[in-house]
Design an enzyme around this catalytic site. Structure first.
Site, PDB file in Angstrom:
ATOM      1  N   LYS A 192       0.834  -1.211   0.000  1.00  0.00           N
ATOM      2  CA  LYS A 192       0.000   0.000   0.000  1.00  0.00           C
ATOM      3  C   LYS A 192       0.871   1.264   0.000  1.00  0.00           C
ATOM      4  CE  LYS A 192      -2.278  -1.420   3.667  1.00  0.00           C
ATOM      5  NZ  LYS A 192      -1.653  -2.760   3.780  1.00  0.00           N
TER       6      LYS A 192
ATOM      7  N   ASP B 293      -1.287   6.770   6.370  1.00  0.00           N
ATOM      8  CA  ASP B 293      -1.255   5.339   6.645  1.00  0.00           C
ATOM      9  C   ASP B 293      -2.151   5.066   7.859  1.00  0.00           C
ATOM     10  OD1 ASP B 293      -0.501   2.747   6.310  1.00  0.00           O
ATOM     11  OD2 ASP B 293       1.548   2.982   7.000  1.00  0.00           O
TER      12      ASP B 293
ATOM     13  N   THR C  44      -5.654  -1.340   7.017  1.00  0.00           N
ATOM     14  CA  THR C  44      -5.726  -2.797   7.098  1.00  0.00           C
ATOM     15  C   THR C  44      -7.144  -3.217   7.488  1.00  0.00           C
ATOM     16  OG1 THR C  44      -4.905  -2.527   9.345  1.00  0.00           O
ATOM     17  CG2 THR C  44      -3.315  -3.234   7.704  1.00  0.00           C
TER      18      THR C  44
HETATM   19  N1  LIG Z   1       4.130  -5.367  -6.032  1.00  0.00           N
HETATM   20  C1  LIG Z   1       5.323  -5.405  -5.477  1.00  0.00           C
HETATM   21  N2  LIG Z   1       6.400  -5.721  -6.183  1.00  0.00           N
HETATM   22  C2  LIG Z   1       7.605  -5.792  -5.600  1.00  0.00           C
HETATM   23  N3  LIG Z   1       7.847  -5.543  -4.290  1.00  0.00           N
HETATM   24  C3  LIG Z   1       6.816  -5.193  -3.554  1.00  0.00           C
HETATM   25  C4  LIG Z   1       5.502  -5.095  -4.098  1.00  0.00           C
HETATM   26  N4  LIG Z   1       4.670  -4.726  -3.130  1.00  0.00           N
HETATM   27  C5  LIG Z   1       5.399  -4.602  -2.015  1.00  0.00           C
HETATM   28  N5  LIG Z   1       6.700  -4.885  -2.270  1.00  0.00           N
HETATM   29  C6  LIG Z   1       7.775  -4.913  -1.289  1.00  0.00           C
HETATM   30  O1  LIG Z   1       7.187  -5.171  -0.021  1.00  0.00           O
HETATM   31  C7  LIG Z   1       7.597  -4.204   0.941  1.00  0.00           C
HETATM   32  C8  LIG Z   1       6.356  -3.785   1.716  1.00  0.00           C
HETATM   33  O2  LIG Z   1       5.571  -2.966   0.934  1.00  0.00           O
HETATM   34  P1  LIG Z   1       4.771  -1.733   1.547  1.00  0.00           P
HETATM   35  O3  LIG Z   1       5.521  -1.120   2.689  1.00  0.00           O
HETATM   36  O4  LIG Z   1       4.413  -0.875   0.405  1.00  0.00           O
HETATM   37  O5  LIG Z   1       3.515  -2.497   2.104  1.00  0.00           O
HETATM   38  P2  LIG Z   1       2.256  -1.922   2.888  1.00  0.00           P
HETATM   39  O6  LIG Z   1       1.067  -2.668   2.392  1.00  0.00           O
HETATM   40  O7  LIG Z   1       2.242  -0.447   2.848  1.00  0.00           O
HETATM   41  O8  LIG Z   1       2.509  -2.398   4.326  1.00  0.00           O
HETATM   42  P3  LIG Z   1       2.141  -1.634   5.641  1.00  0.00           P
HETATM   43  O9  LIG Z   1       0.707  -1.257   5.499  1.00  0.00           O
HETATM   44  O10 LIG Z   1       2.415  -2.683   6.663  1.00  0.00           O
HETATM   45  O11 LIG Z   1       3.086  -0.470   5.684  1.00  0.00           O
HETATM   46  C9  LIG Z   1       8.256  -3.077   0.170  1.00  0.00           C
HETATM   47  O12 LIG Z   1       9.494  -2.750   0.729  1.00  0.00           O
HETATM   48  C10 LIG Z   1       8.506  -3.625  -1.206  1.00  0.00           C
HETATM   49  O13 LIG Z   1       9.867  -3.944  -1.316  1.00  0.00           O
END
Ligand SMILES: Nc1ncnc2c1ncn2[C@@H]1O[C@H](COP(=O)(O)OP(=O)(O)OP(=O)(O)O)[C@@H](O)[C@H]1O
Length: 347
Positions: free
Chosen positions: A69, A114, A163
């Site tokens: 996200k 977030d 989430t």
């Molecule tokens: N589609 C994708 N392709 C490649 N790597 C990804 C992808 N999505 C996420 N990642 C990897 O996963 C890690 C986590 O992603 P991110 O922090 O954007 O997740 P999030 O859903 O925002 O989690 P949270 O809500 O816990 O912060 C990132 O550092 C990235 O390296």
């Protein structure tokens, strides 16, 4: 803005573990692996706004942790060529905190909040007006003499991440023009995530090795990247540096990640459910106490994957272990146990 190539990213990746998370984030929509529906829908939202020369509608991204996200919010700003301002729901305790943030926005900026479901009520109410009319009412003074001063703010796009979209109030949810529901990744998509990360981090991995990591990553790219780093450690210290399938299996055994990718906490939750509560139904708070965790961690981090893996069901009367959960723990399920958890899943 020019994008760093893989070589530059690889050099950056040697700076430290925390920086690796940042380095591995995809930077453009085209680089983002998986989530084809959300990507296509977002592409349309962004392209149409670009053609009309206006900031796109506000975007809500919802789904379990680690599915990308934050990365997606960064990509939205990058695709628009806009600055990204980052904050989180818990940081916006008072309306004044949000007013300061909003009044500093430049036209077209992207504001990322977030954990938006954890925003405090007064800040949330301020956000309604800001999202709808690009205006905030700042209250000056207290009691009967208090006055409210309207303040114009620059047109902006809000990207909220949550989430728990169910925990958002109706009025807040209704003000987002687009909601992207992030889903767990398939093994094949995670395999691509692992291979991309291995290339950037300069880790030698063979195809069966990356497939094994993908299979045990609980549908989550953040976990895939983390397991890859632990496998790298093992391969360097106890093997010849190459992450083969055997090396991956041996490494993940050291780190307590089982065949299905369940970690210690997942197994503790299933173990408590089955052994202490006879398979349920049991309330999430009781379950959390039994494993010494916060209910939100059990609910938002463990449960979504256990539900998806068909091991746990959320029923109106509480959490229930399925036959698959008993079997995974090497136990004989009792006769009356849920056959198909999907039928019973309730938030
Ligand atoms: N589609 C994708 N392709 C490649 N790597 C990804 C992808 N999505 C996420 N990642 C990897 O996963 C890690 C986590 O992603 P991110 O922090 O954007 O997740 P999030 O859903 O925002 O989690 P949270 O809500 O816990 O912060 C990132 O550092 C990235 O390296």
């Amino acid at each position: 803005m020019t994008e760093p190539d893989d070589e530059t990213l690889s050099a950056l990746a040697h700076t430290g573990e925390q920086d690796v998370e940042v380095t591995l984030r995809p930077k453009k929509l085209g680089e983002f692996i998986g989530q084809p529906r959300v990507r296509e829908q977002l592409e349309l939202v962004l392209e149409s706004a670009r053609r009309r020369g206006v900031p796109p509608d506000h975007v809500l991204l919802s789904g379990p942790p680690g599915l990308g996200k934050t990365s997606m919010a960064m990509i939205i700003a990058a695709e628009l060529g806009s600055a990204l301002r980052i904050t989180s729901g818990p940081a916006l305790e008072r309306a004044g905190d949000l007013a300061a943030m909003l009044s500093n926005l430049a036209p077209g900026d992207v504001l990322f909040i977030d954990e938006i479901h954890r925003i405090a009520r007064p800040a949330e109410e301020m956000l309604y007006l800001a999202m709808e009319d690009f205006r905030v009412d700042v209250v000056v003074g207290k009691g009967p003499g208090a006055t409210s001063i309207p303040l114009e703010i620059a047109p902006f796009t809000l990207v909220g991440a949550t989430t728990r979209s169910g925990a958002l109030t109706g009025p807040l949810r209704d003000r987002f023009g687009f909601t992207g529901q992030m889903e767990f990744y398939s093994d094949d998509e995670l395999d691509q995530v692992v291979r991309r990360a291995a290339r950037i981090l300069d880790i030698e991995i063979d195809p069966l090795g990356s497939a094994e990591i993908a299979r045990r990553s609980r549908g989550t790219p953040r976990i895939a990247n983390r397991l890859l780093r632990r496998v790298r450690d093992y391969a360097e210290v106890r093997a010849d540096g190459v992450a083969t399938k055997q090396v991956v299996r041996a490494a993940l055994e050291v780190y307590d990640v089982d065949e299905l990718g369940l970690d210690r906490l997942d197994r503790a939750v299933l173990g408590a459910l089955v052994k202490s509560f006879g398979g349920g139904p049991v309330g999430v708070s009781t379950l959390a106490v039994a494993v010494g965790e916060e209910p939100t961690t059990v609910e938002e981090v463990c449960e979504p994957y256990l539900v998806r893996a068909g091991m746990l069901a959320r029923t109106p009367r509480g959490r229930v272990a399925t036959a698959a959960a008993w079997e995974h723990l090497g136990l004989q399920p009792p006769e009356r146990v849920l056959p198909d958890p999907g039928l019973f899943d309730q938030p």
